[in-house]
Design a protein around this motif. Structure first.
Motif, mmCIF file in Angstrom:
data_model
loop_
_atom_site.group_PDB
_atom_site.id
_atom_site.type_symbol
_atom_site.label_atom_id
_atom_site.label_comp_id
_atom_site.label_asym_id
_atom_site.label_seq_id
_atom_site.Cartn_x
_atom_site.Cartn_y
_atom_site.Cartn_z
ATOM 1 N N LEU A 137 4.755 4.083 -9.407
ATOM 2 C CA LEU A 137 4.181 5.088 -8.503
ATOM 3 C C LEU A 137 2.653 5.076 -8.568
ATOM 4 N N ILE A 138 2.120 4.948 -9.785
ATOM 5 C CA ILE A 138 0.655 4.947 -9.939
ATOM 6 C C ILE A 138 0.064 3.660 -9.381
ATOM 7 N N ILE A 139 0.737 2.528 -9.631
ATOM 8 C CA ILE A 139 0.259 1.249 -9.079
ATOM 9 C C ILE A 139 0.269 1.297 -7.554
ATOM 10 N N LYS A 140 1.340 1.819 -6.977
ATOM 11 C CA LYS A 140 1.396 1.937 -5.513
ATOM 12 C C LYS A 140 0.223 2.757 -4.984
ATOM 13 N N PHE A 141 -0.108 3.851 -5.665
ATOM 14 C CA PHE A 141 -1.234 4.688 -5.239
ATOM 15 C C PHE A 141 -2.529 3.870 -5.202
ATOM 16 N N TYR A 142 -2.770 3.111 -6.270
ATOM 17 C CA TYR A 142 -4.023 2.347 -6.334
ATOM 18 C C TYR A 142 -4.015 1.138 -5.406
ATOM 19 N N TRP A 143 -2.876 0.461 -5.306
ATOM 20 C CA TRP A 143 -2.835 -0.679 -4.380
ATOM 21 C C TRP A 143 -3.081 -0.209 -2.950
ATOM 22 N N ARG A 144 -2.511 0.935 -2.583
ATOM 23 C CA ARG A 144 -2.764 1.482 -1.241
ATOM 24 C C ARG A 144 -4.262 1.770 -1.067
ATOM 25 N N LYS A 145 -4.859 2.383 -2.070
ATOM 26 C CA LYS A 145 -6.287 2.717 -2.030
ATOM 27 C C LYS A 145 -7.142 1.465 -1.906
ATOM 28 N N TRP A 146 -6.858 0.452 -2.718
ATOM 29 C CA TRP A 146 -7.656 -0.779 -2.715
ATOM 30 C C TRP A 146 -7.412 -1.584 -1.436
ATOM 31 N N LEU A 147 -6.180 -1.641 -0.994
ATOM 32 C CA LEU A 147 -5.858 -2.370 0.237
ATOM 33 C C LEU A 147 -6.532 -1.745 1.454
ATOM 34 N N ASN A 148 -6.524 -0.426 1.534
ATOM 35 C CA ASN A 148 -7.014 0.245 2.728
ATOM 36 C C ASN A 148 -8.504 0.060 2.968
ATOM 37 N N LYS A 149 -9.244 -0.338 1.961
ATOM 38 C CA LYS A 149 -10.676 -0.599 2.138
ATOM 39 C C LYS A 149 -10.967 -2.082 2.377
ATOM 40 N N SER A 150 -9.930 -2.930 2.284
ATOM 41 C CA SER A 150 -10.119 -4.369 2.502
ATOM 42 C C SER A 150 -10.143 -4.671 3.999
#
Length: 419
Positions: free
Chosen positions: A178-191
């Motif tokens: 769940l925490i990884i998904k939160f951060y991957w979404r955050k990092w992906l959305n700025k790419s």
């Protein structure tokens, strides 16, 4: 349009001889052909006196390498460890987006260097290759500080099983996911976009974020298939590399046993297992030895890629590849190695994966879910060996050429140059 300069962040790089390093190498070798000049930041991969990869003091020398196709900056490799018996302490790191806990020293060293380097050096984009996670985090932080657009490149998901129906992790793993998904979404959305190796992973990551994905297969780097097939002194089939618990060994094992029984007694047959390493507690080699008469099995220690190619060209007739029990989107890079050696292969069972597609596309051998068909295919190739000392293969060379790494890099380069 002039040359674009791109910064690549990758822990994995040659001479550290693992699959991940060759994806990095492909970008460094071929991006320049499409008008992009890469600068790679990685570690100093050097063997110590004990012949293991050495660690360095953090203030040791940074090595700069320059060539016509890329620059490489090699940072010292700090000690890798994380010592804590406290689950709370671990979760505190997760909440900060630190998931590679044994690599915290590397993350800090990369960040200090890059933030200083970027004060004076300009790049058009950053390419961060997962894994580890901290590459993704660094690309996000660099964008926030220096406004440099970035691309995220995924060789894998953090756990490839996460997209399968059978995935049922324990509670601690569910929390981490769940925490990884939160951060991957955050990092992906700025790419600006992301790349990965399979359509299934593109679909998963596009749903996780709001960003477009493109498929960049690992590809191969073979300019031509071997022209000569050597005669061997025995009918030898082989598998090399790790065997994972989510591979289905049953169909191939049954097929081999049916082949042995149909041709019994057989003295000119060998199953060669090369460099098989345990995956956690899972011992794949032991499963082969449990269900196939051990007199037919020969184990070899790990070989370097160069040694493995030389051995396989001269000594192997055919390769086996137990397919995934359930398609999780991952691709066996060794499949390209098998095809590049111009030997037939058996991939079983069918599961509709990228692996299936490549075998069919290149006409590389047998794709089946039938142990009987495996036995008959082995028998056919065995007869060819008995008659000529070698086996038959008719790989589609044009299709294989299209899977060369430079073709994959071209796809990435074209997408980068749109921005």
């Amino acid at each position: 349009m002039g040359i674009k300069n791109i910064l690549i962040i990758s822990y994995h790089a040659l001479p550290f001889d693992v699959v991940a390093s060759y994806r990095t190498k492909g970008y460094c070798d071929y991006l320049i052909e499409y008008g992009i000049f890469p600068t790679l930041v990685t570690h100093r991969w050097e063997k110590g006196s004990d012949k293991n990869w050495a660690f360095h003091n953090e203030n040791e020398k940074i090595i700069y390498e320059k060539s016509n196709n890329c620059n490489i900056i090699r940072l010292p490799r700090p000690v890798e460890r994380f010592e804590s018996n406290s689950p709370i302490n671990t979760i505190k790191h997760w909440v900060k987006g630190d998931f590679d806990l044994h690599l915290l020293n590397s993350y800090k060293l990369f960040k200090i260097f890059l933030f200083d380097h970027l004060k004076n050096k300009k790049y058009d984009a950053v390419l961060a290759i997962f894994s580890p996670h901290y590459h993704l985090k660094l690309a996000f932080e660099i964008n926030k500080q220096f406004k440099i657009p970035y691309v995220l490149d995924f060789r894998d998901l953090w756990d490839n099983q996460i997209i399968t129906k059978s995935y049922n992790p324990p509670l601690k793993k569910k929390i981490q996911d769940l925490i990884i998904k939160f951060y991957w979404r955050k990092w992906l959305n700025k790419s600006i976009f992301f790349s990965t190796t399979s359509s299934k992973w593109i679909s998963y990551l596009e749903k996780l974020s709001s960003v477009k994905g493109i498929k960049i297969r690992n590809g191969h780097e073979i300019s031509s298939l071997p022209k000569k097939n050597y005669k061997t002194n025995i009918f030898r089939i082989a598998y090399f590399g790790r065997i994972y618990p989510y591979q289905n060994l049953e169909i191939i094992i049954k097929g081999i046993n049916k082949f042995i029984n149909r041709n019994y007694p057989i003295d000119e047959f060998e199953l060669c297992l090369i460099g098989i390493k345990n995956v956690g507690q899972f011992n794949g080699a032991q499963i082969f030895k449990k269900f196939i008469n051990e007199k037919y099995i020969v184990e070899h220690d790990y070989m370097s890629k160069e040694e493995l190619i030389k051995f396989s060209i001269k000594n192997v007739n055919l390769f086996i590849l137990p397919n995934l029990k359930e398609d999780n989107g991952s691709f066996f890079v060794k499949l390209f190695d098998y095809i590049s050696l111009n030997k037939p292969l058996i991939l079983a069972p069918k599961n509709g994966s990228e692996n299936d597609i490549i075998v069919k596309k290149t006409n590389a051998g047998l794709l089946t879910s039938s142990s009987t068909k495996i036995a008959l295919y082995l028998e056919r190739q065995y007869r060819s060996y008995r008659e000529a000392g070698m086996v038959n293969v008719a790989i589609d060379k044009l299709q294989f050429k299209d899977l060369h790494r430079t073709k994959q890099v071209e796809i990435l380069a074209k997408e980068i140059k749109k921005y």
